[in-house]
Design a protein around this motif. Structure first.
Motif, PDB file in Angstrom:
ATOM      1  N   GLY A  54      26.159   9.103 -52.278  1.00 58.15           N
ATOM      2  CA  GLY A  54      26.178   9.242 -50.825  1.00 58.15           C
ATOM      3  C   GLY A  54      27.482   8.748 -50.239  1.00 58.15           C
ATOM      4  N   GLU A  55      27.474   8.511 -48.951  1.00 59.27           N
ATOM      5  CA  GLU A  55      28.696   8.117 -48.252  1.00 59.27           C
ATOM      6  C   GLU A  55      29.069   6.681 -48.604  1.00 59.27           C
ATOM      7  N   GLN A  56      30.325   6.488 -48.937  1.00 59.08           N
ATOM      8  CA  GLN A  56      30.817   5.169 -49.333  1.00 59.08           C
ATOM      9  C   GLN A  56      31.123   4.331 -48.091  1.00 59.08           C
ATOM     10  N   PRO A  57      30.567   3.109 -47.993  1.00 58.46           N
ATOM     11  CA  PRO A  57      30.857   2.259 -46.830  1.00 58.46           C
ATOM     12  C   PRO A  57      32.344   1.912 -46.770  1.00 58.46           C
ATOM     13  N   ALA A  58      32.877   1.832 -45.573  1.00 57.91           N
ATOM     14  CA  ALA A  58      34.294   1.488 -45.406  1.00 57.91           C
ATOM     15  C   ALA A  58      34.601   0.119 -46.009  1.00 57.91           C
ATOM     16  N   ALA A  59      33.639  -0.789 -45.920  1.00 55.89           N
ATOM     17  CA  ALA A  59      33.851  -2.147 -46.432  1.00 55.89           C
ATOM     18  C   ALA A  59      33.978  -2.184 -47.955  1.00 55.89           C
ATOM     19  N   PHE A  60      33.603  -1.095 -48.635  1.00 51.78           N
ATOM     20  CA  PHE A  60      33.703  -1.075 -50.097  1.00 51.78           C
ATOM     21  C   PHE A  60      35.158  -1.125 -50.557  1.00 51.78           C
ATOM     22  N   ALA A  61      36.100  -0.892 -49.644  1.00 51.92           N
ATOM     23  CA  ALA A  61      37.520  -0.958 -50.008  1.00 51.92           C
ATOM     24  C   ALA A  61      37.872  -2.329 -50.584  1.00 51.92           C
ATOM     25  N   ALA A  62      37.208  -3.393 -50.091  1.00 59.23           N
ATOM     26  CA  ALA A  62      37.455  -4.742 -50.630  1.00 59.23           C
ATOM     27  C   ALA A  62      37.026  -4.834 -52.092  1.00 59.23           C
ATOM     28  N   CYS A  63      35.968  -4.101 -52.442  1.00 64.24           N
ATOM     29  CA  CYS A  63      35.480  -4.096 -53.830  1.00 64.24           C
ATOM     30  C   CYS A  63      36.373  -3.214 -54.705  1.00 64.24           C
ATOM     31  N   GLY A  64      36.812  -2.091 -54.129  1.00 61.25           N
ATOM     32  CA  GLY A  64      37.604  -1.130 -54.883  1.00 61.25           C
ATOM     33  C   GLY A  64      38.925  -1.676 -55.360  1.00 61.25           C
ATOM     34  N   SER A  65      39.453  -2.717 -54.700  1.00 62.49           N
ATOM     35  CA  SER A  65      40.732  -3.291 -55.125  1.00 62.49           C
ATOM     36  C   SER A  65      40.673  -3.846 -56.541  1.00 62.49           C
ATOM     37  N   CYS A  66      39.479  -4.247 -56.994  1.00 58.94           N
ATOM     38  CA  CYS A  66      39.316  -4.749 -58.364  1.00 58.94           C
ATOM     39  C   CYS A  66      38.490  -3.797 -59.232  1.00 58.94           C
ATOM     40  N   HIS A  67      37.398  -3.299 -58.676  1.00 54.34           N
ATOM     41  CA  HIS A  67      36.481  -2.464 -59.452  1.00 54.34           C
ATOM     42  C   HIS A  67      36.885  -0.992 -59.457  1.00 54.34           C
ATOM     43  N   GLY A  68      37.878  -0.630 -58.627  1.00 54.97           N
ATOM     44  CA  GLY A  68      38.235   0.774 -58.478  1.00 54.97           C
ATOM     45  C   GLY A  68      37.342   1.424 -57.441  1.00 54.97           C
ATOM     46  N   MET A  69      37.877   2.409 -56.756  1.00 54.18           N
ATOM     47  CA  MET A  69      37.083   3.068 -55.723  1.00 54.18           C
ATOM     48  C   MET A  69      35.913   3.842 -56.315  1.00 54.18           C
ATOM     49  N   ASP A  70      36.020   4.179 -57.594  1.00 50.79           N
ATOM     50  CA  ASP A  70      34.884   4.824 -58.265  1.00 50.79           C
ATOM     51  C   ASP A  70      33.915   3.794 -58.843  1.00 50.79           C
ATOM     52  N   GLY A  71      34.257   2.497 -58.766  1.00 56.59           N
ATOM     53  CA  GLY A  71      33.373   1.426 -59.231  1.00 56.59           C
ATOM     54  C   GLY A  71      33.306   1.261 -60.734  1.00 56.59           C
ATOM     55  N   LYS A  72      34.213   1.922 -61.484  1.00 54.75           N
ATOM     56  CA  LYS A  72      34.104   1.906 -62.945  1.00 54.75           C
ATOM     57  C   LYS A  72      34.939   0.817 -63.607  1.00 54.75           C
ATOM     58  N   GLY A  73      35.492  -0.075 -62.817  1.00 57.56           N
ATOM     59  CA  GLY A  73      36.097  -1.271 -63.395  1.00 57.56           C
ATOM     60  C   GLY A  73      37.569  -1.218 -63.710  1.00 57.56           C
ATOM     61  N   ASN A  74      38.295  -0.208 -63.216  1.00 57.70           N
ATOM     62  CA  ASN A  74      39.751  -0.152 -63.458  1.00 57.70           C
ATOM     63  C   ASN A  74      40.097  -0.267 -64.938  1.00 57.70           C
ATOM     64  N   ASN A  75      39.486   0.599 -65.758  1.00 58.87           N
ATOM     65  CA  ASN A  75      39.784   0.632 -67.202  1.00 58.87           C
ATOM     66  C   ASN A  75      39.575  -0.722 -67.886  1.00 58.87           C
ATOM     67  N   GLY A  76      38.460  -1.354 -67.568  1.00 59.38           N
ATOM     68  CA  GLY A  76      38.110  -2.604 -68.244  1.00 59.38           C
ATOM     69  C   GLY A  76      38.726  -3.846 -67.651  1.00 59.38           C
ATOM     70  N   MET A  77      39.384  -3.735 -66.505  1.00 54.64           N
ATOM     71  CA  MET A  77      39.988  -4.919 -65.874  1.00 54.64           C
ATOM     72  C   MET A  77      38.959  -5.763 -65.137  1.00 54.64           C
ATOM     73  N   SER A  78      37.860  -5.142 -64.717  1.00 57.04           N
ATOM     74  CA  SER A  78      36.777  -5.855 -64.035  1.00 57.04           C
ATOM     75  C   SER A  78      35.471  -5.141 -64.369  1.00 57.04           C
ATOM     76  N   PRO A  79      34.304  -5.723 -64.027  1.00 52.77           N
ATOM     77  CA  PRO A  79      33.033  -5.128 -64.408  1.00 52.77           C
ATOM     78  C   PRO A  79      32.813  -3.724 -63.838  1.00 52.77           C
ATOM     79  N   ASN A  80      32.211  -2.881 -64.669  1.00 50.51           N
ATOM     80  CA  ASN A  80      31.816  -1.529 -64.266  1.00 50.51           C
ATOM     81  C   ASN A  80      30.546  -1.634 -63.426  1.00 50.51           C
TER      82      ASN A  80
END
Length: 296
Positions: free
Chosen positions: A222-248
């Protein structure tokens, strides 16, 4: 040489011969290592000392007469003489004490057979063989293997079906609950040892935290909350963990499983221990495949 001495020597010889016969029947090389040699030497010494002491004191009982000062204490009229401790006993005690200290601190730990050491060596050898046999196992084999590992190591806390025992531990049949996500947002997380480091608490608050928690718990659909940008800086905007840099945040990928198994994780019913010395890389891969199948 009197008859008693002859009997004592014969008794000592019988003990020594019997000891050697028993050891030989067990197919043990007496001189294979220092522990076997020390043990055999100790057995022979015990037999010899036993015979010598028996002869000495039996002869002494025949010739000695009671002498010395009686102690004041007595029991029903039976008292003890205040004689000095026999020097033979004192020297024997000192010799045994010194030998035990040498054996306990130097002789055994440094140069000796160890059942624990042998067990560890056998485990290492078996694990190496196991890894070689299953290094190219297919997914079906890995899933079957992973289920066996899960039922032995994991189901006590996570439940036989992986449902987390009604929220007491991680539920593998669903990625994360809204409450779990909110708890991490509010309190932060630094248990899994990812390269990106600790996640601080309070990255989002109020309605923003609620929206992020609902979005992540819902599978990031569904629609991604604007506040998720704070999470995306580490987890990636897709939430998959930036190639193992942070939790998926989307799935139980190999990196997440590895970090959890290597570091352990605190839960509601206690701390999950580290499994880094308890399972092999192939077993970790198999467990990952099985847990991924539960979430599907």
């Amino acid at each position: 040489m009197n008859a008693l001495m002859v009997k004592a020597l014969a008794f000592a010889a019988v003990l020594i011969i019997a000891t050697i016969a028993v050891v030989t029947s067990l197919d043990i090389d007496i001189f294979a290592d220092s522990v076997n040699a020390i043990t055999m030497g100790g057995a022979i010494a015990v037999a010899t000392i036993t015979a010598s002491v028996a002869v000495k004191y039996v002869n002494q009982m025949k010739t000695d007469t009671a002498s010395g000062k009686l102690a004041e204490e007595n029991w029903d009229g039976i008292g003890e003489y205040e004689n000095e401790l026999p020097s033979g006993w004192a020297y024997s005690f000192l010799a045994v004490f010194l030998w035990s200290m040498w054996y306990g601190l130097i002789g055994y730990p440094v140069n000796a057979y160890s059942q624990i050491g042998e067990y560890n060596e056998d485990v290492i050898a078996y694990n190496k063989k196991f890894e070689e046999i299953h290094k190219n196992a297919d997914e079906a084999t890995l899933k079957e293997m992973g289920e066996s590992i899960f039922l032995v190591q994991c189901q006590q806390c996570h439940g036989v079906t992986g449902d987390g025992l009604s929220g007491k531990a991680q539920d593998f049949t669903a990625r994360m609950s809204k409450e779990q996500v909110l708890d991490v947002i509010n309190n932060g997380q630094n248990q899994l040892g990812y390269p990106m480091g600790a996640m601080p608490g309070g990255m989002a608050q109020g309605a923003d935290a609620e929206a992020i928690a609902a979005y992540v718990a819902g599978g990031m659909k569904g629609e991604q909350p604007a506040a998720f940008a704070a999470c995306g800086s580490c987890h990636g905007m897709d939430g998959k963990g930036n190639n193992g840099m942070s939790p998926n945040l989307v799935s139980y990928d190999a990196a997440l499983m590895n970090h959890t198994l290597q570091n352990g994780k605190k839960g509601m019913i206690g701390k999950m221990p580290s499994f880094k010395t308890l399972i092999t890389p192939v077993q970790e891969k198999a467990l990952t495949v099985y847990i991924q199948s539960l979430s599907k």
